[in-house]
Write a protein that holds these residues in place. Structure first.
Motif, mmCIF file in Angstrom:
data_model
loop_
_atom_site.group_PDB
_atom_site.id
_atom_site.type_symbol
_atom_site.label_atom_id
_atom_site.label_comp_id
_atom_site.label_asym_id
_atom_site.label_seq_id
_atom_site.Cartn_x
_atom_site.Cartn_y
_atom_site.Cartn_z
ATOM 1 N N LYS A 37 1.056 -1.022 0.076
ATOM 2 C CA LYS A 37 -0.027 0.384 -0.125
ATOM 3 C C LYS A 37 0.672 0.850 0.422
ATOM 4 O O LYS A 37 0.447 2.101 -0.038
ATOM 5 N N ARG A 80 -8.458 0.044 -4.966
ATOM 6 C CA ARG A 80 -8.478 -0.249 -3.675
ATOM 7 C C ARG A 80 -8.656 0.454 -2.787
ATOM 8 O O ARG A 80 -9.608 0.284 -1.694
ATOM 9 N N ASP A 81 -8.797 1.940 -3.276
ATOM 10 C CA ASP A 81 -9.388 2.975 -2.167
ATOM 11 C C ASP A 81 -10.450 3.410 -2.325
ATOM 12 O O ASP A 81 -11.529 4.129 -1.952
#
Length: 82
Positions: A37, A80-81
């Motif tokens: 990440k 993903r975010d």
């Protein structure tokens, strides 16, 4: 290393620039294997920088590959975010 590569790029030291970006990419990939990440956006930026260098050297197929790699990472980060 990326800042050194940026400086080398500015003074037109093409080979040294490419080598610094490649070394930085190796390091960031190692770091990303421990914490994806945090380092994925840095990896995408390096792919983009390498692609810019290849574009400037008229290495268009390689540049396209680098731009696509960076774009795919940015898409993954966005998903993903989200």
């Amino acid at each position: 290393l990326t800042k050194i590569a940026d400086l080398q790029y500015d003074v037109n030291a093409q080979y040294e620039t490419g080598q610094a970006y490649i070394e930085a990419l190796k390091i960031y990939r190692q770091l990303a294997s421990m914490n994806s990440k945090v380092y994925q956006s840095s990896i995408a930026k390096i792919f983009y920088d390498i692609a810019n260098l290849q574009y400037d050297n008229n290495e268009l197929p390689q540049a396209e590959q680098g731009y696509l790699e960076a774009l795919n990472i940015y898409y993954e980060l966005t998903e993903r975010d989200a």
